[in-house]
Scaffold this active site. Structure first.
Site, PDB file in Angstrom:
ATOM      1  N   GLU A   1      -5.046   1.234   2.921  1.00  0.00           N
ATOM      2  CA  GLU A   1      -4.850   0.222   3.969  1.00  0.00           C
ATOM      3  C   GLU A   1      -4.992   0.827   5.363  1.00  0.00           C
ATOM      4  O   GLU A   1      -5.535   0.195   6.269  1.00  0.00           O
ATOM      5  CB  GLU A   1      -3.467  -0.425   3.823  1.00  0.00           C
ATOM      6  CG  GLU A   1      -3.278  -1.682   4.670  1.00  0.00           C
ATOM      7  CD  GLU A   1      -2.812  -1.422   6.096  1.00  0.00           C
ATOM      8  OE1 GLU A   1      -2.994  -2.302   6.943  1.00  0.00           O
ATOM      9  OE2 GLU A   1      -2.273  -0.342   6.374  1.00  0.00           O
ATOM     10  N   GLU A   2      -4.509   2.043   5.533  1.00  0.00           N
ATOM     11  CA  GLU A   2      -4.463   2.637   6.880  1.00  0.00           C
ATOM     12  C   GLU A   2      -5.825   3.109   7.376  1.00  0.00           C
ATOM     13  O   GLU A   2      -6.009   3.332   8.564  1.00  0.00           O
ATOM     14  CB  GLU A   2      -3.474   3.811   6.907  1.00  0.00           C
ATOM     15  CG  GLU A   2      -2.040   3.439   6.530  1.00  0.00           C
ATOM     16  CD  GLU A   2      -1.356   2.547   7.561  1.00  0.00           C
ATOM     17  OE1 GLU A   2      -1.990   2.184   8.563  1.00  0.00           O
ATOM     18  OE2 GLU A   2      -0.179   2.211   7.338  1.00  0.00           O
TER      19      GLU A   2
ATOM     20  N   ASP B   1       6.554   1.135   5.979  1.00  0.00           N
ATOM     21  CA  ASP B   1       5.110   0.849   5.934  1.00  0.00           C
ATOM     22  C   ASP B   1       4.431   1.772   4.945  1.00  0.00           C
ATOM     23  O   ASP B   1       3.907   2.790   5.326  1.00  0.00           O
ATOM     24  CB  ASP B   1       4.536   1.018   7.354  1.00  0.00           C
ATOM     25  CG  ASP B   1       3.058   0.679   7.424  1.00  0.00           C
ATOM     26  OD1 ASP B   1       2.564  -0.030   6.533  1.00  0.00           O
ATOM     27  OD2 ASP B   1       2.389   1.137   8.361  1.00  0.00           O
TER      28      ASP B   1
ATOM     29  N   HIS C   1       4.263   3.580  11.844  1.00  0.00           N
ATOM     30  CA  HIS C   1       3.437   4.617  12.494  1.00  0.00           C
ATOM     31  C   HIS C   1       4.207   5.422  13.545  1.00  0.00           C
ATOM     32  O   HIS C   1       3.609   6.200  14.275  1.00  0.00           O
ATOM     33  CB  HIS C   1       2.165   4.029  13.136  1.00  0.00           C
ATOM     34  CG  HIS C   1       1.317   3.255  12.182  1.00  0.00           C
ATOM     35  ND1 HIS C   1       0.042   2.838  12.469  1.00  0.00           N
ATOM     36  CD2 HIS C   1       1.550   2.823  10.917  1.00  0.00           C
ATOM     37  CE1 HIS C   1      -0.455   2.176  11.434  1.00  0.00           C
ATOM     38  NE2 HIS C   1       0.453   2.148  10.478  1.00  0.00           N
TER      39      HIS C   1
ATOM     40  N   ASP D   1      -0.590   4.404   0.771  1.00  0.00           N
ATOM     41  CA  ASP D   1      -1.064   5.408   1.733  1.00  0.00           C
ATOM     42  C   ASP D   1      -0.261   5.273   3.022  1.00  0.00           C
ATOM     43  O   ASP D   1       0.275   4.200   3.333  1.00  0.00           O
ATOM     44  CB  ASP D   1      -2.567   5.259   1.992  1.00  0.00           C
ATOM     45  CG  ASP D   1      -2.952   3.882   2.524  1.00  0.00           C
ATOM     46  OD1 ASP D   1      -2.425   2.869   2.020  1.00  0.00           O
ATOM     47  OD2 ASP D   1      -3.760   3.806   3.463  1.00  0.00           O
TER      48      ASP D   1
ATOM     49  N   HIS E   1       0.822  -1.218   0.000  1.00  0.00           N
ATOM     50  CA  HIS E   1       0.000   0.000   0.000  1.00  0.00           C
ATOM     51  C   HIS E   1       0.852   1.262   0.000  1.00  0.00           C
ATOM     52  O   HIS E   1       1.947   1.293   0.564  1.00  0.00           O
ATOM     53  CB  HIS E   1      -0.997   0.001   1.154  1.00  0.00           C
ATOM     54  CG  HIS E   1      -0.393   0.056   2.526  1.00  0.00           C
ATOM     55  ND1 HIS E   1      -0.155   1.235   3.175  1.00  0.00           N
ATOM     56  CD2 HIS E   1       0.015  -0.921   3.366  1.00  0.00           C
ATOM     57  CE1 HIS E   1       0.360   0.979   4.374  1.00  0.00           C
ATOM     58  NE2 HIS E   1       0.487  -0.324   4.510  1.00  0.00           N
TER      59      HIS E   1
ATOM     60  N   ASP F   1       3.826  -6.422   4.264  1.00  0.00           N
ATOM     61  CA  ASP F   1       3.313  -5.352   5.134  1.00  0.00           C
ATOM     62  C   ASP F   1       3.222  -5.803   6.587  1.00  0.00           C
ATOM     63  O   ASP F   1       2.367  -5.328   7.332  1.00  0.00           O
ATOM     64  CB  ASP F   1       1.938  -4.909   4.604  1.00  0.00           C
ATOM     65  CG  ASP F   1       1.466  -3.611   5.251  1.00  0.00           C
ATOM     66  OD1 ASP F   1       2.320  -2.771   5.580  1.00  0.00           O
ATOM     67  OD2 ASP F   1       0.243  -3.445   5.423  1.00  0.00           O
TER      68      ASP F   1
HETATM   69 ZN    ZN Z   1       1.084  -1.148   6.358  1.00  0.00          ZN
END
Ligand code: ZN
Length: 463
Positions: A148-149, A114, A436, A85, A83, A172
């Site tokens: 995805e997020e 990520d 994150h 995003d 992903h 991921d």
């Molecule tokens: Zn991810």
């Protein structure tokens, strides 16, 4: 080994493409025409498809939701799902979050790990296969997800328009390989409140926790009371027989109680200390019996307390593959009209949602407590003997020289959004999980190693 040599030749180009895509801030924003998740996300998707075309792949953009690079011939295809995003950058960065600066062999920035770096690693893995003209019996798609997020809505769109891959993986999560992911459900337990105590003492509010999938480390309650000493003495007495971190503060007509717990991920509630349940234990000692709020609190003290496996609630499922159900009370919001508790349960892979739901409803019968806002993700489970599991773990072991064993986890990965795929990398055992976090980075050596592993994995699955 031919593939690895090729990836070494492509190394500088892979680093540059990773930096290029990391420099686009792709946090979900307001939708625009053909940009269902906003402008930044759409730019990142266009950029990934442009890089893919430069490498000589066919590409397709499905109305801004998702796109893919494709290589090879045949009906069936192998899918690699990543992903583009990212979550917002937050504070505390040493290097700018959207510049992709390189320091000490690491590329710094939001999305490095990520999931922009890993999906570029997979794309260049496929490029190495293409440059070497290795014969394949199936097509290969590198699929660029964009949501995805914040809900994976792009995957619903993809599966409406395209058939799923026959096999594949998503870079991921972590290595060696995740073959089992628990089922996850989140919901609110709600009760209307008519009585909150007496004229002498009543609970005005309770607030705590931020997310259902975290163990709450904070909870606060305001108690309106004529004789403030009653509450303060009750707390002193309570603290003699418990080790909870609770404090009392006087604020106009109220005594405010603060409960400090220890945060942990909702899939591992036993690693935390639940600030809400600490608060409930204390509140039940106050002279508010016969009130609706007391009945609610006492119900949870009796049926949950500090249990993390749902035993007293009647939902203590467990299996050999993935262990025990996890039971987390994550949030609370109580005002003078109602109380709302947010829960997150993760159940073992060999059970169904009904196996959780039926005993749950049974325990709640005749309590006046209702279930609201329920969401659910099914478990993901492949047998350890499944071809996909064996192929991927063999590639990992061959390339790293290690003897990895597939993992079962309580979390849900991107693999749940697409049939026939598993989460495979990109984080190596013992390396920090920076997803994150501030100062997210990917080590260049790991980026290259990922590319080698993904190249071999794609080849083994598609040959
Ligand atoms: Zn991810």
């Amino acid at each position: 080994m031919e593939l690895n040599k090729k990836i070494h030749e492509l190394k500088e180009e892979l680093i540059k493409s990773t930096q290029e895509i990391m420099r686009i801030k792709s946090v979900e924003e307001e939708a625009k025409e053909n940009m269902p998740f906003g402008e930044g996300v759409s730019k990142a998707l266009e950029c990934a498809l442009e890089i893919s075309r430069r490498l000589g792949f066919k590409t397709k953009n499905l109305d801004g939701y998702v796109g893919y690079a494709e290589y090879g011939e045949g009906e069936d295809y192998i899918g690699v799902l990543g992903h583009l995003d990212v979550v917002p950058e937050g504070d505390g960065w040493v290097y700018p979050p959207y510049e992709a600066e390189i320091h000490h062999g690491k590329i710094y920035g939001r999305g490095a790990l990520d999931d922009k770096g890993p999906i570029m690693a997979a794309l260049y893995g496929l490029k190495a296969i293409k440059d070497l003209n290795l014969p394949l019996s199936k097509k290969v798609r590198i699929i660029f997800g964009t949501n995805e997020e914040t809900g994976s809505k792009e995957m619903e769109y993809y599966l409406k328009k395209e058939k799923p891959p026959v096999a594949g993986f998503t870079p991921d999560a972590e290595y060696p390989l995740i073959y089992a992911e628990k089922g996850i459900t989140s919901f609110d337990l709600v009760r209307k409140l008519e009585s909150l105590g007496t004229d002498e003492i009543f609970i005005k509010y309770i607030n705590g926790g931020q997310r259902v999938n975290m163990v709450p480390d904070y909870c606060e309650s305001g108690i309106v009371v004529k004789e403030k000493d009653t509450v303060i003495k009750a707390l002193e007495k309570f603290k003699q027989s418990s080790e909870f971190n609770l404090t009392a503060h006087i604020k106009s007509d109220m005594v405010v109680i603060k409960s400090i717990g220890v945060s942990a991920h909702g899939s591992l509630p036993h690693l935390g200390k639940n600030a809400i349940m600490q608060m409930f234990k204390f509140l039940a000692t106050l002279p508010i019996k016969d009130s609706d709020i007391y009945k609610f609190i006492e119900f949870f003290n009796q049926y949950v307390g500090f249990e993390c496996d749902g035993k007293s609630f009647g939902v203590a499922l467990s299996d050999e593959e993935s262990g025990k159900l996890s039971f987390n009370i994550g949030t609370i919001e109580m005002n003078e009209e109602k109380i709302n508790l947010g829960l997150n349960l993760r159940y073992p892979v060999t059970y169904t949602f009904e196996d959780v739901l039926n005993p749950l409803k049974e325990t709640l019968k005749n309590t006046g407590i209702e279930i609201d806002n329920m969401s659910h993700q099914k478990p993901l489970y492949f047998s350890k003997d499944h071809d996909l599991v064996k192929t991927l773990i063999n590639v990992y072991n061959d390339q790293t020289g290690k003897r990895g064993e597939p993992l079962a986890i309580g979390g849900g990965t991107y693999a749940k959004e697409m049939p026939n795929i598993l989460a495979f990398g990109p984080i190596f055992p013992g390396k920090p999980d920076l997803d994150h976090q501030a100062n997210e980075y990917i080590e260049i050596d790991d980026l290259i190693m990922n590319s080698k592993i993904y190249a071999h994995a794609i080849y083994e699955l598609a040959k």
